[in-house]
Design a protein around this motif. Structure first.
Motif, PDB file in Angstrom:
ATOM      1  N   ALA B  92      56.945  31.901  29.889  1.00  0.00           N
ATOM      2  CA  ALA B  92      56.075  30.726  30.006  1.00  0.00           C
ATOM      3  C   ALA B  92      56.377  29.757  28.878  1.00  0.00           C
ATOM      4  O   ALA B  92      56.893  30.150  27.820  1.00  0.00           O
ATOM      5  N   SER B  93      56.033  28.500  29.088  1.00  0.00           N
ATOM      6  CA  SER B  93      56.187  27.508  28.025  1.00  0.00           C
ATOM      7  C   SER B  93      55.024  26.528  28.082  1.00  0.00           C
ATOM      8  O   SER B  93      54.320  26.429  29.095  1.00  0.00           O
ATOM      9  N   ARG B  94      54.827  25.830  26.987  1.00  0.00           N
ATOM     10  CA  ARG B  94      53.782  24.796  26.948  1.00  0.00           C
ATOM     11  C   ARG B  94      54.156  23.751  25.911  1.00  0.00           C
ATOM     12  O   ARG B  94      54.949  24.004  25.002  1.00  0.00           O
ATOM     13  N   THR B  95      53.546  22.582  26.058  1.00  0.00           N
ATOM     14  CA  THR B  95      53.860  21.458  25.180  1.00  0.00           C
ATOM     15  C   THR B  95      53.528  21.779  23.732  1.00  0.00           C
ATOM     16  O   THR B  95      54.282  21.469  22.825  1.00  0.00           O
ATOM     17  N   GLY B  96      52.335  22.360  23.541  1.00  0.00           N
ATOM     18  CA  GLY B  96      51.892  22.673  22.198  1.00  0.00           C
ATOM     19  C   GLY B  96      50.554  23.368  22.249  1.00  0.00           C
ATOM     20  O   GLY B  96      50.086  23.783  23.307  1.00  0.00           O
ATOM     21  N   PHE B  97      49.931  23.437  21.105  1.00  0.00           N
ATOM     22  CA  PHE B  97      48.658  24.148  21.013  1.00  0.00           C
ATOM     23  C   PHE B  97      47.653  23.588  22.017  1.00  0.00           C
ATOM     24  O   PHE B  97      47.601  22.387  22.270  1.00  0.00           O
ATOM     25  N   TRP B  98      46.849  24.482  22.571  1.00  0.00           N
ATOM     26  CA  TRP B  98      45.734  24.162  23.451  1.00  0.00           C
ATOM     27  C   TRP B  98      46.165  23.517  24.761  1.00  0.00           C
ATOM     28  O   TRP B  98      45.343  22.999  25.507  1.00  0.00           O
ATOM     29  N   GLN B  99      47.444  23.541  25.052  1.00  0.00           N
ATOM     30  CA  GLN B  99      47.933  23.023  26.333  1.00  0.00           C
ATOM     31  C   GLN B  99      48.161  24.182  27.304  1.00  0.00           C
ATOM     32  O   GLN B  99      48.425  25.315  26.878  1.00  0.00           O
ATOM     33  N   PRO B 100      48.057  23.931  28.593  1.00  0.00           N
ATOM     34  CA  PRO B 100      48.248  25.026  29.550  1.00  0.00           C
ATOM     35  C   PRO B 100      49.685  25.541  29.544  1.00  0.00           C
ATOM     36  O   PRO B 100      50.618  24.807  29.223  1.00  0.00           O
ATOM     37  N   GLN B 101      49.824  26.811  29.896  1.00  0.00           N
ATOM     38  CA  GLN B 101      51.143  27.417  29.984  1.00  0.00           C
ATOM     39  C   GLN B 101      51.671  27.315  31.410  1.00  0.00           C
ATOM     40  O   GLN B 101      50.926  27.420  32.371  1.00  0.00           O
ATOM     41  N   HIS B 102      52.979  27.156  31.504  1.00  0.00           N
ATOM     42  CA  HIS B 102      53.652  27.082  32.795  1.00  0.00           C
ATOM     43  C   HIS B 102      54.627  28.240  32.876  1.00  0.00           C
ATOM     44  O   HIS B 102      55.414  28.453  31.940  1.00  0.00           O
ATOM     45  N   PHE B 103      54.576  28.938  33.983  1.00  0.00           N
ATOM     46  CA  PHE B 103      55.330  30.177  34.117  1.00  0.00           C
ATOM     47  C   PHE B 103      56.562  30.030  35.007  1.00  0.00           C
ATOM     48  O   PHE B 103      56.588  29.212  35.942  1.00  0.00           O
ATOM     49  N   GLY B 104      57.569  30.851  34.708  1.00  0.00           N
ATOM     50  CA  GLY B 104      58.683  31.034  35.617  1.00  0.00           C
ATOM     51  C   GLY B 104      58.293  31.992  36.734  1.00  0.00           C
ATOM     52  O   GLY B 104      57.174  32.503  36.766  1.00  0.00           O
ATOM     53  N   ASP B 105      59.222  32.254  37.645  1.00  0.00           N
ATOM     54  CA  ASP B 105      58.951  33.108  38.789  1.00  0.00           C
ATOM     55  C   ASP B 105      59.050  34.597  38.473  1.00  0.00           C
ATOM     56  O   ASP B 105      58.750  35.427  39.319  1.00  0.00           O
ATOM     57  N   GLY B 106      59.493  34.911  37.268  1.00  0.00           N
ATOM     58  CA  GLY B 106      59.507  36.316  36.871  1.00  0.00           C
ATOM     59  C   GLY B 106      60.835  37.006  37.142  1.00  0.00           C
ATOM     60  O   GLY B 106      61.607  36.597  38.018  1.00  0.00           O
ATOM     61  N   THR B 107      61.077  38.049  36.378  1.00  0.00           N
ATOM     62  CA  THR B 107      62.224  38.946  36.596  1.00  0.00           C
ATOM     63  C   THR B 107      61.668  40.345  36.798  1.00  0.00           C
ATOM     64  O   THR B 107      60.984  40.871  35.910  1.00  0.00           O
ATOM     65  N   ARG B 108      61.948  40.905  37.947  1.00  0.00           N
ATOM     66  CA  ARG B 108      61.525  42.287  38.193  1.00  0.00           C
ATOM     67  C   ARG B 108      62.642  43.211  37.728  1.00  0.00           C
ATOM     68  O   ARG B 108      63.707  43.271  38.337  1.00  0.00           O
ATOM     69  N   LEU B 109      62.398  43.890  36.627  1.00  0.00           N
ATOM     70  CA  LEU B 109      63.410  44.730  35.971  1.00  0.00           C
ATOM     71  C   LEU B 109      63.131  46.200  36.253  1.00  0.00           C
ATOM     72  O   LEU B 109      62.012  46.673  36.036  1.00  0.00           O
ATOM     73  N   SER B 110      64.157  46.884  36.715  1.00  0.00           N
ATOM     74  CA  SER B 110      64.063  48.337  36.930  1.00  0.00           C
ATOM     75  C   SER B 110      65.052  49.026  36.017  1.00  0.00           C
ATOM     76  O   SER B 110      66.240  48.663  36.000  1.00  0.00           O
ATOM     77  N   ILE B 111      64.563  49.989  35.264  1.00  0.00           N
ATOM     78  CA  ILE B 111      65.427  50.777  34.372  1.00  0.00           C
ATOM     79  C   ILE B 111      65.533  52.186  34.969  1.00  0.00           C
ATOM     80  O   ILE B 111      64.523  52.890  35.102  1.00  0.00           O
ATOM     81  N   LEU B 112      66.758  52.564  35.317  1.00  0.00           N
ATOM     82  CA  LEU B 112      66.959  53.872  35.961  1.00  0.00           C
ATOM     83  C   LEU B 112      67.444  54.930  34.982  1.00  0.00           C
ATOM     84  O   LEU B 112      68.109  54.603  34.000  1.00  0.00           O
TER      85      LEU B 112
END
Lengths: 112, 112
Positions: B92-112
Motif C-alpha cells: 500500500a502507499s499514501r501521500t503522507g500522514f493521515w491520508q488514506p492508503q491505496h492497495f495493490g492487488d496482492g501477491t499470493r505466495l506459497s512456500i512449499l
C-alpha cells in the motif's frame, strides 16, 4: 498496537434487506477508513471518517464515526448482490507514519 | 487514479529460498507499506517506509526485510522462506500522514 473489533464476522442476507457492520475499539483513532475487498483483489478504499460524529454517505452505504472516535458503523440499505465482499475497517492512530490497524473483516454475502 | 502495482499475482517458492516481492506506485507517494493477510488474522503490518531509504518495523517483521532505494518502489524480502510465510501479501502507499492508503492487488505466495 490498538485493536479493532469488527462484527459480525460473517453475514448472509437476502437481496433488499438492510444491514449494519460494526467496528469497535477501546482506543481513540485520529481517523477511520472502510475498505471493500473482493476475492483475489486488494482492498479498495470506500471512505475515510475523521471527525467524531461524522456521517458520510456513498449511495446506499452510510458510514458513521462515533462521537469519541472509538467506533464506527457501516449501514447498507437495500443490499444488492454486488455488495458481496469482505468489508474491512481500519484505524489510523495518527501522529506518525505507522500503518493502519485493521479489523478482521466482515464477510458479506447478498443472495439474490 | 492511484496505481499500486505488485509484480506477481501468484508465486510459488521453496523452503529456504530468498524471495523478492516488488511493489511500485505511480503517484509520488511518500509512505509505503507491506502487509500480510491471513484467514482469521486479518491484515498485519510487516514493514513500512516513510521516505526513500527509510524503513520501520511493523507488527510482524521477523523473517522479512525491505528495501526502498527509489521513492516509487518498495521491495519485501523473505531472507529464507519458510512454510509459515505462505500468505497473501499486500502493498500500500499514501501521500503522507493521515491520508488514506491505496492497495495493490496482492501477491499470493506459497512456500512449499
Amino acid at each position: 498496537t490498538q485493536l479493532l473489533e469488527q462484527s459480525p464476522q460473517f453475514l448472509s442476507i437476502q437481496e433488499g434487506e438492510n444491514l449494519t457492520v460494526y467496528c469497535n475499539s477501546s482506543s481513540v483513532f485520529s481517523s477511520l477508513q472502510w475498505y471493500r475487498q473482493e476475492p483475489g483483489e486488494g482492498p479498495v478504499l470506500l471512505v475515510t471518517v475523521v471527525t467524531g460524529g461524522e456521517v458520510k454517505k456513498l449511495k446506499r452505504l452510510t458510514f458513521q464515526f462515533g462521537d469519541a472516535r472509538k467506533d464506527s458503523s457501516l449501514h447498507i440499505t437495500a443490499a444488492q448482490p454486488g455488495d458481496t465482499g469482505l468489508y474491512l475497517c481500519a484505524g489510523d492512530e495518527g501522529g506518525g507514519a505507522d500503518g493502519l490497524t485493521f479489523g478482521k473483516g466482515t464477510h458479506l454475502i447478498i443472495q439474490p | 487514479d492511484v496505481k499500486v502495482t505488485q509484480s506477481s499475482r501468484y508465486l510459488v517458492k521453496r523452503t529456504g529460498e530468498k524471495v523478492f516481492l516488488e511493489c511500485v506506485q505511480d503517484m509520488d507517494h511518500e509512505n509505503m507499506f507491506w502487509y500480510r493477510q491471513d484467514p482469521g488474522l486479518g491484515l498485519r503490518l510487516i514493514y513500512f517506509s516513510y521516505d526513500v531509504k527509510m524503513k520501520e518495523k511493523g507488527d510482524i517483521p521477523e523473517g522479512y526485510s525491505v528495501s526502498r532505494e527509489k521513492k516509487e518502489r518498495f521491495s519485501l524480502i523473505l531472507e529464507s522462506a519458510s512454510t509459515n510465510q505462505t500468505s497473501m501479501y499486500l502493498c500500500a502507499s499514501r501521500t503522507g500522514f493521515w491520508q488514506p492508503q491505496h492497495f495493490g492487488d496482492g501477491t499470493r505466495l506459497s512456500i512449499l
